[in-house]
Write an enzyme that holds these catalytic residues in place. Structure first.
Site, PDB file in Angstrom:
ATOM      1  N   GLY A   8       0.800  -1.219   0.000  1.00 45.22           N
ATOM      2  CA  GLY A   8       0.000   0.000   0.000  1.00 45.22           C
ATOM      3  C   GLY A   8       0.832   1.267   0.000  1.00 45.22           C
ATOM      4  N   THR A  10       1.626   3.272  -2.327  1.00 44.72           N
ATOM      5  CA  THR A  10       1.141   4.363  -3.175  1.00 44.72           C
ATOM      6  C   THR A  10      -0.097   5.044  -2.593  1.00 44.72           C
ATOM      7  OG1 THR A  10      -0.183   2.838  -4.506  1.00 44.72           O
ATOM      8  CG2 THR A  10       2.049   3.316  -5.279  1.00 44.72           C
ATOM      9  N   GLN A  12      -2.414   6.874   0.683  1.00 41.84           N
ATOM     10  CA  GLN A  12      -2.193   8.004   1.595  1.00 41.84           C
ATOM     11  C   GLN A  12      -1.202   7.631   2.700  1.00 41.84           C
ATOM     12  OE1 GLN A  12      -5.194  10.735   4.071  1.00 41.84           O
ATOM     13  NE2 GLN A  12      -5.081   8.678   4.931  1.00 41.84           N
ATOM     14  N   ASP A  63       1.289  -8.565  -6.003  1.00 42.25           N
ATOM     15  CA  ASP A  63      -0.138  -8.500  -5.696  1.00 42.25           C
ATOM     16  C   ASP A  63      -0.404  -9.294  -4.427  1.00 42.25           C
ATOM     17  OD1 ASP A  63      -3.128  -9.128  -5.898  1.00 42.25           O
ATOM     18  OD2 ASP A  63      -2.834  -7.828  -7.633  1.00 42.25           O
ATOM     19  N   ALA A  87      -4.854  -2.867   0.955  1.00 44.15           N
ATOM     20  CA  ALA A  87      -6.180  -3.477   1.134  1.00 44.15           C
ATOM     21  C   ALA A  87      -7.144  -2.873   0.127  1.00 44.15           C
ATOM     22  CB  ALA A  87      -6.701  -3.226   2.548  1.00 44.15           C
ATOM     23  N   GLN A  88      -8.292  -3.536  -0.051  1.00 47.16           N
ATOM     24  CA  GLN A  88      -9.438  -2.858  -0.655  1.00 47.16           C
ATOM     25  C   GLN A  88     -10.065  -2.129   0.521  1.00 47.16           C
ATOM     26  OE1 GLN A  88     -12.123  -0.970  -1.578  1.00 47.16           O
ATOM     27  NE2 GLN A  88     -13.371  -2.621  -0.703  1.00 47.16           N
ATOM     28  N   SER A  89      -9.848  -0.830   0.615  1.00 45.96           N
ATOM     29  CA  SER A  89     -10.114  -0.118   1.861  1.00 45.96           C
ATOM     30  C   SER A  89     -11.341   0.783   1.828  1.00 45.96           C
ATOM     31  CB  SER A  89      -8.885   0.725   2.248  1.00 45.96           C
ATOM     32  OG  SER A  89      -8.585   1.640   1.220  1.00 45.96           O
ATOM     33  N   TYR A 100     -13.914  -9.955  -3.368  1.00 45.11           N
ATOM     34  CA  TYR A 100     -12.596  -9.361  -3.610  1.00 45.11           C
ATOM     35  C   TYR A 100     -12.059  -8.729  -2.326  1.00 45.11           C
ATOM     36  CZ  TYR A 100      -9.011  -6.243  -5.467  1.00 45.11           C
ATOM     37  OH  TYR A 100      -7.825  -5.583  -5.690  1.00 45.11           O
ATOM     38  N   SER A 130      -8.517  -1.502  11.564  1.00 46.21           N
ATOM     39  CA  SER A 130      -9.380  -0.342  11.332  1.00 46.21           C
ATOM     40  C   SER A 130     -10.437  -0.193  12.415  1.00 46.21           C
ATOM     41  CB  SER A 130     -10.077  -0.498   9.976  1.00 46.21           C
ATOM     42  OG  SER A 130     -11.111   0.449   9.818  1.00 46.21           O
ATOM     43  N   GLU A 132     -13.300   0.600  11.840  1.00 46.50           N
ATOM     44  CA  GLU A 132     -14.551   0.067  11.287  1.00 46.50           C
ATOM     45  C   GLU A 132     -14.893  -1.293  11.894  1.00 46.50           C
ATOM     46  OE1 GLU A 132     -16.909   1.102   9.090  1.00 46.50           O
ATOM     47  OE2 GLU A 132     -16.035   3.105   8.927  1.00 46.50           O
ATOM     48  N   TYR A 153     -15.881  -5.057   4.442  1.00 42.26           N
ATOM     49  CA  TYR A 153     -14.538  -4.544   4.724  1.00 42.26           C
ATOM     50  C   TYR A 153     -14.185  -4.753   6.190  1.00 42.26           C
ATOM     51  CZ  TYR A 153     -10.973  -1.071   5.919  1.00 42.26           C
ATOM     52  OH  TYR A 153      -9.853  -0.455   6.422  1.00 42.26           O
TER      53      TYR A 153
END
Length: 343
Positions: A8, A10, A12, A63, A87-89, A100, A130, A132, A153
């Site tokens: 990750g 690339t 933030q 990947d 992650a798919q965040s 996915y 997270s 979440e 997520y």
């Protein structure tokens, strides 16, 4: 010289963490996905050609769905520290892509832990957990709060959290979970609500658009600055023993409050420009996230430095500069992409 491996990179958090580690004298290796277009904007200012003898940042294609390649990379790099941020965040997108999300956000963590176990490298591992995961749990939330995930997520992150604890206990791997509450910056993706607001408001200020569409305005979040939070990640891996820590500011603000503040600072009437679009609502909502970071403050000597108002000002300033560049192009006859997208 210590070596760090970042997934990750690339994103933030990855860009702020790469900056932080390079300033600490680390050699930094980052995992990036192969794409027909470059997605390295956030770290371009850090990159030097790998032929440069002073280069300390190196990027590797890979990947999180391919375990063999991860194993080969880790064996080759042999990092002292691994920061797993990839992650798919996006929470709303996880409802549209649950399989996915589970594969990348949940099993991606397992693949790295298995790579550490099978290669036998001596490394310290950080997992980006997270807030979440707390979902419907009443605030304030801390390391002792029971998880009640309300999205695919969040459920995937809960799996990753517990598999980290399992590998720590079963195999003696130095593995820690950082339960980070919401953290924002000018580098936040434009589909995340805070950046979506500052991006749209600054465009409205300069006449590039007229409306901003949002979902649940009453959702409350504990928003901090991403640059502060990456320091906490690093501090976790400098400890003698691995543990899990909640990282938060201890303040909560609603989406409505955030939007009103941004528009007010720009001299705009929030009510004239903001509308609610049901497409942005989640099937199951998280009402209030408010973190208790007492443990991190005591054990890590960590404190957030940037206040909520300072964060808002920072994001407005960056997006106002971007909007001014767009207006210059529009005035010169070029089009400006400012249409709403599902997010």
């Amino acid at each position: 010289m210590k070596k760090a491996f970042l997934t990750g990179i690339t994103g933030q958090d990855g860009s702020y963490l790469a900056e932080f580690l390079l300033n600490k004298g680390y050699e930094v290796h980052g995992l990036i996905r192969r794409s027909s277009t470059f997605n390295t904007d956030r770290i371009d200012h850090l990159y030097r050609d790998f032929h440069d003898p002073n280069a300390k940042l190196f990027l590797h294609y890979g990947d999180l769905s391919v375990s063999g390649q991860l194993m080969d990379l880790l064996a080759s790099i042999n990092p002292d520290e691994i920061y797993h941020l990839g992650a798919q965040s996006h929470v709303r997108v996880s409802f549209d892509m649950p399989e996915y999300t589970g594969d990348i956000t949940g099993l991606g963590t397992l693949r790295i832990l298995e790579s550490i176990r099978k290669t036998g490298i001596k490394t310290k591992f950080y997992q980006a957990s997270s807030s979440e995961m707390f979902g419907a749990a009443p605030p304030p939330q801390s390391e002792k709060t029971l998880f009640q995930p309300r999205s695919p997520y969040a459920a995937a992150k809960v799996y990753a959290y517990y598999i980290v604890q399992n590998y720590r206990d079963a195999y003696g791997i130095f593995a820690t979970n950082g339960i980070l509450f919401n953290h924002e910056s000018p580098r936040r993706g434009e589909t995340f609500v805070t950046r979506k607001i500052t991006r749209a408001a600054t465009q409205i200020k300069l006449g590039l658009r007229d409306k901003l569409y949002l979902g649940n305005l009453e959702a409350k979040r504990d928003w901090g600055f991403a640059g502060d939070f990456v320091e906490a990640m690093w501090l976790m891996l400098q400890q003698d023993k691995p543990d899990d820590y909640a990282i938060a500011t201890g303040e909560t603000h609603s989406v409505r409050e955030f939007a009103e503040k941004v528009f007010s600072k720009l001299g705009l009437d929030y009510h004239q420009h903001v509308a609610v679009d049901p497409r942005y609502f989640r099937p199951t909502e998280v009402d209030v996230l408010l973190g208790d970071a007492s443990k991190a403050k005591k054990a890590l000597n960590w404190q957030p430095k940037v206040t909520f108002d300072q964060l808002v000002d920072m994001m407005i300033a960056a997006d106002l500069e971007l909007a001014q560049k767009e207006k210059t192009l529009v005035d010169a006859g070029f089009s400006c992409a400012n249409s709403e997208r599902i997010s």
